[in-house]
Write a protein that holds these residues in place. Structure first.
Motif, short mmCIF file in Angstrom:
data_model
loop_
_atom_site.label_atom_id
_atom_site.label_comp_id
_atom_site.label_asym_id
_atom_site.label_seq_id
_atom_site.Cartn_x
_atom_site.Cartn_y
_atom_site.Cartn_z
N ARG B 39 31.15 36.05 37.90
CA ARG B 39 31.30 35.63 39.29
C ARG B 39 32.77 35.59 39.74
O ARG B 39 33.11 36.05 40.82
N GLU B 40 33.61 35.03 38.88
CA GLU B 40 35.03 34.86 39.22
C GLU B 40 35.73 36.22 39.30
O GLU B 40 36.55 36.45 40.19
N LYS B 43 34.73 37.83 42.54
CA LYS B 43 35.35 37.12 43.67
C LYS B 43 36.82 37.54 43.81
O LYS B 43 37.30 37.79 44.91
N SER B 44 37.50 37.64 42.68
CA SER B 44 38.92 38.03 42.73
C SER B 44 39.05 39.51 43.08
O SER B 44 40.07 39.95 43.63
#
Lengths: 117, 149
Positions: B39-40, B43-44
């Motif tokens: 997820r991270e 997102k980035s």
């Protein structure tokens, strides 16, 4: 332009048709019931073609951005059985890729074309 | 026998793509691509939700295809059904949280005789899947083979 070739291998786990059935909701009995599969002219339960296709797409995308795969077209040539080992070979000429999947225990199980951009 | 009257028959379904389902699907494939599971990272990358693998189309089309497989007439053929060919065109990425509407239409039906003289019946099913914004995300062509006795 130089053609780019790539090869990878995957061993189909003994229980993969069951796991894929659970993940995909494809509970056709030819994938999960030995007797039913044999009664319908198959050597035993077979892997879902869509699973072989998914593994082919995984080989093509190769941890990259999945949005680069624009199209894929495959023909399923022979059934894949649990514990088979598959060899994925692809050749890219620019965005056009041709791919063949062979079974270590036999012949080709899939051939196809894809576009990656 | 099920014949040309089946051409044009249509099956529809709605499917909401969840991050957990995508993770379950890629675990079966042993696919560790971070675009699906991290997820991270995603997102980035672009601020959006995790991606579904392109072949997740098989999952969000499956409820519509199941309507076909359980069609009172077509279901009689299912014991001898194998998947012959599959084609997908991916128009827009599909991500966790997307709501996908799929229409599957029986587009073609013909017979083919193989080298052993067995007559197979072929059905071509066209799928069109669109997202909550009305964008077509994927079009597919399923070639289903009913093996001759």
């Amino acid at each position: 332009m130089m053609a780019k070739e790539k090869r990878s291998n995957t061993i189909i786990g003994k229980y993969m048709p069951y796991y894929y059935a659970g993940a995909s909701l494809d509970f056709n009995l030819i994938h999960i019931d030995q007797e039913y599969a044999k009664a319908n002219g198959l050597p035993g339960i077979i892997l879902q073609g869509m699973c072989t296709m998914a593994l082919t797409a995984k080989h093509l995308i190769d941890n990259g951005n999945p949005a680069q795969l624009r199209s894929i077209k495959v023909r399923f040539l022979n059934p894949v059985l649990p514990e088979d080992e598959l060899i994925f070979d692809s050749i890219a000429n620019g965005p056009d890729v041709s791919v063949v999947v062979k079974n270590k225990n036999g012949g080709r199980v899939l051939k196809g074309k894809a576009t990656l951009k | 026998m099920l014949g040309d009257n089946i051409i044009g028959r249509k099956y529809e379904s709605d499917y909401e793509v969840s991050y957990e389902k995508v993770k379950e699907y890629v675990r079966v494939l042993d696919d560790q691509n971070p675009h699906y599971t991290d997820r991270e990272f995603v997102k980035s990358l672009d601020g959006g939700h995790p991606y579904a693998p392109p072949t997740f189309a098989a999952i969000y089309c499956q409820p519509a295809m199941n309507h076909l497989y359980f069609d009172p007439e077509f279901s009689k053929l299912v014991p001898r059904l194998v998947h012959g060919e599959q084609e997908y065109h991916f128009h827009e990425p599909v991500r966790a949280g997307d709501k996908i509407h799929t229409i599957a239409v029986i587009d073609n039906n013909y017979t083919k005789t193989n080298q052993a003289g067995k007559v197979h019946r072929i059905f071509e099913i066209r799928t069109t899947s669109s997202n909550q914004d009305g964008q077509t995300v994927c079009t597919g062509l399923y070639t289903l083979v009913i093996r001759g006795e």
